[in-house]
Motif scaffolding. Structure first.
Motif, PDB file in Angstrom:
ATOM      1  N   LEU A  55     -12.221  -4.881 -13.291  1.00  0.00           N
ATOM      2  CA  LEU A  55     -11.653  -4.102 -14.400  1.00  0.00           C
ATOM      3  C   LEU A  55     -11.632  -2.586 -14.156  1.00  0.00           C
ATOM      4  O   LEU A  55     -10.842  -1.877 -14.772  1.00  0.00           O
ATOM      5  N   ILE A  56     -12.494  -2.085 -13.287  1.00  0.00           N
ATOM      6  CA  ILE A  56     -12.476  -0.647 -12.991  1.00  0.00           C
ATOM      7  C   ILE A  56     -11.491  -0.402 -11.854  1.00  0.00           C
ATOM      8  O   ILE A  56     -11.613  -1.007 -10.782  1.00  0.00           O
ATOM      9  N   PRO A  57     -10.501   0.472 -12.046  1.00  0.00           N
ATOM     10  CA  PRO A  57      -9.491   0.663 -10.993  1.00  0.00           C
ATOM     11  C   PRO A  57     -10.051   1.386  -9.778  1.00  0.00           C
ATOM     12  O   PRO A  57     -11.030   2.133  -9.854  1.00  0.00           O
ATOM     13  N   ASN A  58      -9.423   1.143  -8.653  1.00  0.00           N
ATOM     14  CA  ASN A  58      -9.695   1.896  -7.434  1.00  0.00           C
ATOM     15  C   ASN A  58      -8.965   3.234  -7.501  1.00  0.00           C
ATOM     16  O   ASN A  58      -8.049   3.423  -8.321  1.00  0.00           O
ATOM     17  N   ILE A  59      -9.340   4.159  -6.631  1.00  0.00           N
ATOM     18  CA  ILE A  59      -8.803   5.522  -6.690  1.00  0.00           C
ATOM     19  C   ILE A  59      -8.236   5.921  -5.329  1.00  0.00           C
ATOM     20  O   ILE A  59      -8.859   5.678  -4.288  1.00  0.00           O
ATOM     21  N   ARG A  60      -7.075   6.539  -5.360  1.00  0.00           N
ATOM     22  CA  ARG A  60      -6.479   7.135  -4.167  1.00  0.00           C
ATOM     23  C   ARG A  60      -6.019   8.543  -4.529  1.00  0.00           C
ATOM     24  O   ARG A  60      -5.313   8.740  -5.530  1.00  0.00           O
ATOM     25  N   ILE A  61      -6.418   9.540  -3.747  1.00  0.00           N
ATOM     26  CA  ILE A  61      -5.961  10.912  -3.952  1.00  0.00           C
ATOM     27  C   ILE A  61      -5.250  11.360  -2.684  1.00  0.00           C
ATOM     28  O   ILE A  61      -5.621  10.972  -1.571  1.00  0.00           O
ATOM     29  N   GLU A  62      -4.197  12.143  -2.859  1.00  0.00           N
ATOM     30  CA  GLU A  62      -3.459  12.620  -1.684  1.00  0.00           C
ATOM     31  C   GLU A  62      -2.849  13.979  -1.960  1.00  0.00           C
ATOM     32  O   GLU A  62      -2.609  14.359  -3.113  1.00  0.00           O
ATOM     33  N   THR A  63      -2.634  14.719  -0.897  1.00  0.00           N
ATOM     34  CA  THR A  63      -1.947  16.000  -0.987  1.00  0.00           C
ATOM     35  C   THR A  63      -0.801  15.999   0.014  1.00  0.00           C
ATOM     36  O   THR A  63      -0.988  15.621   1.182  1.00  0.00           O
ATOM     37  N   GLN A  64       0.379  16.397  -0.440  1.00  0.00           N
ATOM     38  CA  GLN A  64       1.602  16.313   0.356  1.00  0.00           C
ATOM     39  C   GLN A  64       2.264  17.678   0.466  1.00  0.00           C
ATOM     40  O   GLN A  64       2.613  18.290  -0.550  1.00  0.00           O
ATOM     41  N   THR A  77      -1.312  13.869  -5.629  1.00  0.00           N
ATOM     42  CA  THR A  77      -1.131  12.604  -6.339  1.00  0.00           C
ATOM     43  C   THR A  77      -2.479  11.939  -6.577  1.00  0.00           C
ATOM     44  O   THR A  77      -3.303  11.830  -5.664  1.00  0.00           O
ATOM     45  N   LEU A  78      -2.688  11.505  -7.805  1.00  0.00           N
ATOM     46  CA  LEU A  78      -3.849  10.689  -8.170  1.00  0.00           C
ATOM     47  C   LEU A  78      -3.334   9.309  -8.556  1.00  0.00           C
ATOM     48  O   LEU A  78      -2.501   9.185  -9.450  1.00  0.00           O
ATOM     49  N   THR A  79      -3.826   8.278  -7.864  1.00  0.00           N
ATOM     50  CA  THR A  79      -3.393   6.908  -8.105  1.00  0.00           C
ATOM     51  C   THR A  79      -4.585   6.058  -8.516  1.00  0.00           C
ATOM     52  O   THR A  79      -5.635   6.086  -7.866  1.00  0.00           O
ATOM     53  N   LEU A  80      -4.419   5.310  -9.599  1.00  0.00           N
ATOM     54  CA  LEU A  80      -5.403   4.327 -10.054  1.00  0.00           C
ATOM     55  C   LEU A  80      -4.774   2.953  -9.878  1.00  0.00           C
ATOM     56  O   LEU A  80      -3.691   2.701 -10.413  1.00  0.00           O
ATOM     57  N   ASN A  91      -7.131  -8.965   1.798  1.00  0.00           N
ATOM     58  CA  ASN A  91      -7.802  -9.587   2.929  1.00  0.00           C
ATOM     59  C   ASN A  91      -6.968  -9.340   4.185  1.00  0.00           C
ATOM     60  O   ASN A  91      -5.962  -8.634   4.146  1.00  0.00           O
ATOM     61  N   THR A  92      -7.400  -9.916   5.298  1.00  0.00           N
ATOM     62  CA  THR A  92      -6.707  -9.647   6.560  1.00  0.00           C
ATOM     63  C   THR A  92      -5.316 -10.258   6.618  1.00  0.00           C
ATOM     64  O   THR A  92      -4.496  -9.853   7.448  1.00  0.00           O
ATOM     65  N   LEU A  93      -5.037 -11.229   5.743  1.00  0.00           N
ATOM     66  CA  LEU A  93      -3.727 -11.888   5.756  1.00  0.00           C
ATOM     67  C   LEU A  93      -2.756 -11.291   4.752  1.00  0.00           C
ATOM     68  O   LEU A  93      -1.584 -11.078   5.062  1.00  0.00           O
ATOM     69  N   VAL A  94      -3.222 -11.039   3.528  1.00  0.00           N
ATOM     70  CA  VAL A  94      -2.324 -10.580   2.469  1.00  0.00           C
ATOM     71  C   VAL A  94      -3.007  -9.490   1.647  1.00  0.00           C
ATOM     72  O   VAL A  94      -4.185  -9.602   1.299  1.00  0.00           O
ATOM     73  N   ARG A  95      -2.248  -8.436   1.360  1.00  0.00           N
ATOM     74  CA  ARG A  95      -2.722  -7.385   0.460  1.00  0.00           C
ATOM     75  C   ARG A  95      -1.672  -7.156  -0.627  1.00  0.00           C
ATOM     76  O   ARG A  95      -0.483  -7.102  -0.356  1.00  0.00           O
ATOM     77  N   LEU A  96      -2.143  -7.023  -1.866  1.00  0.00           N
ATOM     78  CA  LEU A  96      -1.265  -6.747  -2.993  1.00  0.00           C
ATOM     79  C   LEU A  96      -2.012  -5.826  -3.950  1.00  0.00           C
ATOM     80  O   LEU A  96      -3.001  -6.222  -4.562  1.00  0.00           O
ATOM     81  N   HIS A  97      -1.534  -4.583  -4.041  1.00  0.00           N
ATOM     82  CA  HIS A  97      -2.127  -3.587  -4.926  1.00  0.00           C
ATOM     83  C   HIS A  97      -1.078  -3.121  -5.927  1.00  0.00           C
ATOM     84  O   HIS A  97       0.111  -3.039  -5.591  1.00  0.00           O
ATOM     85  N   ALA A  98      -1.502  -2.788  -7.136  1.00  0.00           N
ATOM     86  CA  ALA A  98      -0.576  -2.257  -8.134  1.00  0.00           C
ATOM     87  C   ALA A  98      -1.339  -1.389  -9.119  1.00  0.00           C
ATOM     88  O   ALA A  98      -2.526  -1.631  -9.396  1.00  0.00           O
ATOM     89  N   GLY A  99      -0.645  -0.376  -9.659  1.00  0.00           N
ATOM     90  CA  GLY A  99      -1.294   0.503 -10.613  1.00  0.00           C
ATOM     91  C   GLY A  99      -0.357   1.593 -11.087  1.00  0.00           C
ATOM     92  O   GLY A  99       0.869   1.433 -11.087  1.00  0.00           O
ATOM     93  N   VAL A 131       2.223  -3.673  -0.776  1.00  0.00           N
ATOM     94  CA  VAL A 131       2.106  -5.046  -0.270  1.00  0.00           C
ATOM     95  C   VAL A 131       1.953  -4.976   1.244  1.00  0.00           C
ATOM     96  O   VAL A 131       2.488  -4.079   1.903  1.00  0.00           O
ATOM     97  N   GLY A 132       1.190  -5.921   1.792  1.00  0.00           N
ATOM     98  CA  GLY A 132       1.005  -5.944   3.231  1.00  0.00           C
ATOM     99  C   GLY A 132       0.622  -7.320   3.716  1.00  0.00           C
ATOM    100  O   GLY A 132       0.140  -8.157   2.944  1.00  0.00           O
ATOM    101  N   THR A 133       0.856  -7.570   4.981  1.00  0.00           N
ATOM    102  CA  THR A 133       0.464  -8.825   5.585  1.00  0.00           C
ATOM    103  C   THR A 133       0.043  -8.571   7.028  1.00  0.00           C
ATOM    104  O   THR A 133       0.586  -7.678   7.694  1.00  0.00           O
ATOM    105  N   GLY A 134      -0.947  -9.341   7.505  1.00  0.00           N
ATOM    106  CA  GLY A 134      -1.454  -9.150   8.853  1.00  0.00           C
ATOM    107  C   GLY A 134      -1.217 -10.357   9.730  1.00  0.00           C
ATOM    108  O   GLY A 134      -1.080 -11.483   9.244  1.00  0.00           O
ATOM    109  N   LEU A 135      -1.149 -10.114  11.028  1.00  0.00           N
ATOM    110  CA  LEU A 135      -1.036 -11.179  12.019  1.00  0.00           C
ATOM    111  C   LEU A 135      -2.436 -11.444  12.564  1.00  0.00           C
ATOM    112  O   LEU A 135      -3.034 -10.578  13.200  1.00  0.00           O
TER     113      LEU A 135
END
Length: 239
Positions: A73-82, A109-112, A119-127, A158-162
């Motif tokens: 329930l607590i979101p993850n945080i990503r901060i960036e400067t461009q 940018t602040l992203t929640l 995981n190593t096969l599939v990633r799906l993040h949204a916020g 979204v991401g996927t790994g080999l």
């Protein structure tokens, strides 16, 4: 913001190097640096009938730091400067009294976000995210606009790994559409793991293509339709 991100990555690297081999952080940290070679096009002005400019192609940089944890329930945080800037290139047909237009769309940018799969096969993040513009815009007539605006966006990755290859592919994007204003920041890339230090530190190289377009409709008195696009190369440290 840039100094904060760089300092945090250095401090975390030093902290991890000083820990015993069986120690681990209670959360994952991702530090990224991206070098982006952009083709810039578009125009802007103080009304809808603005002219396009011959904008210079520039190289841009982005630094980011993301924290992911296992707490529900607590979101993850990503901060960036461009850094994101360009200027008008004259072709000899302009009035000699004119000054070249300048465009600075640099922002933080602040992203929640939530990790629905990671995981190593599939990633799906949204916020959701907020982009804080802190640049300026000028035209050849001497008009200027200070961009001190915060713009909310949706966020997804979204991401996927080999398996067993160290290779993965991903796509990440920020999107907004409100009335006649819109913002799109989308990238797609391939990532390769260069090294892994016992599961405590991974180093990854990224190559791909990114497009950033913004259409302002009377935002701080500015109307615009500008696009930055081109290939990028990046490096990621995962603690």
């Amino acid at each position: 913001m840039k100094n904060l991100i760089v300092g945090s990555i250095v401090a975390l690297s030093a902290a991890m190097a000083s820990q015993p081999a069986n120690a681990a952080l209670l959360f994952d940290v991702y530090g990224e640096a991206q070098y982006w070679m952009t083709d810039v096009s578009g125009g802007y002005g103080n009304d809808e009938n603005f002219n396009d400019f011959q904008l210079s192609d520039e190289n841009q940089t982005r630094l980011s730091l993301a924290f992911q944890h296992p707490v529900p329930l607590i979101p993850n945080i990503r901060i960036e400067t461009q850094d994101m800037s360009s200027y008008e290139e004259f072709d000899g047909t302009e009035d000699a009294a004119s000054s070249p237009a300048e465009l600075d769309l640099s922002h933080d940018t602040l992203t929640l976000y939530y990790t629905f799969l990671d995981n190593t096969l599939v990633r799906l993040h949204a916020g959701v995210a907020a982009k804080r513009f802190n640049g300026f815009v000028t035209d050849r007539d001497g008009n200027s606009w200070d961009l001190d605006e915060t713009i909310p966006t949706a966020y997804a990755m979204v991401g996927t790994g080999l398996p067993f290859s160290g290779l993965s592919v991903y796509a990440r994007g920020h999107l907004l559409a409100i009335d006649d204003s819109s913002l799109r920041d989308i990238e797609a890339g391939i990532q390769y793991r260069l090294f892994s230090a016992g599961g405590l530190l991974d180093g990854n190289i990224q190559v791909g293509y990114r497009s950033f377009s913004v259409e302002f409709d009377n935002v701080a008195g500015l109307y615009s339709d500008v696009e930055f696009k081109g290939p990028f190369v990046g490096f990621q440290l995962h603690f």
